[in-house]
Design an enzyme around this catalytic site. Sequence first.
Site, PDB file in Angstrom:
ATOM      1  N   GLY A 113       0.723  -1.188   0.161  1.00 38.03           N
ATOM      2  CA  GLY A 113       0.032   0.167   0.047  1.00 38.03           C
ATOM      3  C   GLY A 113       0.759   1.346  -0.144  1.00 38.03           C
ATOM      4  N   GLU A 136       0.080  -1.326  -4.850  1.00 38.42           N
ATOM      5  CA  GLU A 136      -0.875  -0.472  -4.464  1.00 38.42           C
ATOM      6  C   GLU A 136      -2.284  -0.705  -5.221  1.00 38.42           C
ATOM      7  OE1 GLU A 136      -3.180   2.344  -3.019  1.00 38.42           O
ATOM      8  OE2 GLU A 136      -1.332   2.517  -2.451  1.00 38.42           O
ATOM      9  N   ASN A 170      -4.057  -6.301  -5.492  1.00 37.01           N
ATOM     10  CA  ASN A 170      -4.525  -6.259  -4.294  1.00 37.01           C
ATOM     11  C   ASN A 170      -3.797  -7.414  -3.421  1.00 37.01           C
ATOM     12  OD1 ASN A 170      -6.058  -6.966  -1.927  1.00 37.01           O
ATOM     13  ND2 ASN A 170      -7.896  -7.120  -3.436  1.00 37.01           N
ATOM     14  N   ASP A 193      -5.041   1.704   5.847  1.00 33.81           N
ATOM     15  CA  ASP A 193      -6.204   2.242   6.115  1.00 33.81           C
ATOM     16  C   ASP A 193      -6.863   1.598   7.394  1.00 33.81           C
ATOM     17  OD1 ASP A 193      -9.337   2.723   5.948  1.00 33.81           O
ATOM     18  OD2 ASP A 193      -9.311   2.233   3.878  1.00 33.81           O
ATOM     19  N   THR A 268       7.608   9.060   4.316  1.00 30.80           N
ATOM     20  CA  THR A 268       6.278   8.702   3.383  1.00 30.80           C
ATOM     21  C   THR A 268       5.340   9.938   3.493  1.00 30.80           C
ATOM     22  OG1 THR A 268       4.905   8.033   5.436  1.00 30.80           O
ATOM     23  CG2 THR A 268       6.562   6.286   4.566  1.00 30.80           C
ATOM     24  N   GLU A 270       2.211  10.475   3.820  1.00 32.01           N
ATOM     25  CA  GLU A 270       1.403  10.297   5.383  1.00 32.01           C
ATOM     26  C   GLU A 270       2.137  10.818   6.324  1.00 32.01           C
ATOM     27  OE1 GLU A 270      -1.822  10.329   5.435  1.00 32.01           O
ATOM     28  OE2 GLU A 270      -1.853  10.015   3.256  1.00 32.01           O
TER      29      GLU A 270
END
Length: 287
Positions: A113, A136, A170, A193, A268, A270
């Site tokens: 991810g 991803e 996935n 997530d 990263t 995030e």
Amino acid sequence: YSLAASDVYKRQIYMEKAIEPQTKKKKQEITMPKKGKFRMRAHINPLSDINYPRPFSPDYVDWSLHYPMYFGGTEANNLEMFDNTQKHPITYSKDPCTYNGKTGKKVEIIDCGCGYGGLLAKLGEFDSDTLMLGMEIRPKVVNFVAEKIRALRYKAGHKKFNNIAIVRTNIMKSITNYIRKEQLSKLYFCFPDPHFKKQNFRRRIINENILSEYAFLLKEGGMLYTITDVKDLFMWNTRLLDAYPQFERIPNEVLKDDKYVDAMMNYTDESKKVTKKGGDKFWAVYK
């Protein structure tokens, strides 16, 4: 009637300029992509029945498409992207591939991810001989990272970033279609997530149903990195990993100077957002 010599010269120059765009092609300039053109919804259900092209097994993956400079490719090959999206599709072979990682170079680090590729780019700077792969699920984000890798390779004169690549897949369903038993030295799970609703906990990328696959893919001494800004998710992750017999937590103080932890904590996309907002980061590393 005849033109003066100076007029003839001017006319010749004018005609040359007029046909120049048709006869001379400017060198293509490759620039960094802009996130605004690649944004999409943040959440995709990993348990949905969306069909992604995928190899039958690791034997059917041609890694020379993703890392051409390590497999005798050219600089032109190095700027071609194959990320398993409609924009950059991959047609997986029906026969085992030559460069499938069974021998020779193989992927050793995966960013699960990987988002917009900040961690991949940082790792590619200081660990230039290890093949790394971002996985991803969001197609537009995958395309952004592919364009970013292309620009990084181009700007570095093909001297760096040849060892990073991305593929749309996935992870919760297909990671073992790409990676062999005990192949990996590092697995990253950065700001996944959180799937806050209780009925969606099974969608979390770290859960009891898939830890066996991660343990299967990591070689002896391989490390699993996880970081989040959601304390409840951190507690969930560490509870499951602490309980799993094949994983052992490494104390944070032992890793305070580890460059791979620093990359996860500070590079990263995030993590940069969390730092900017003054938020907390909760992290753990297991082997």
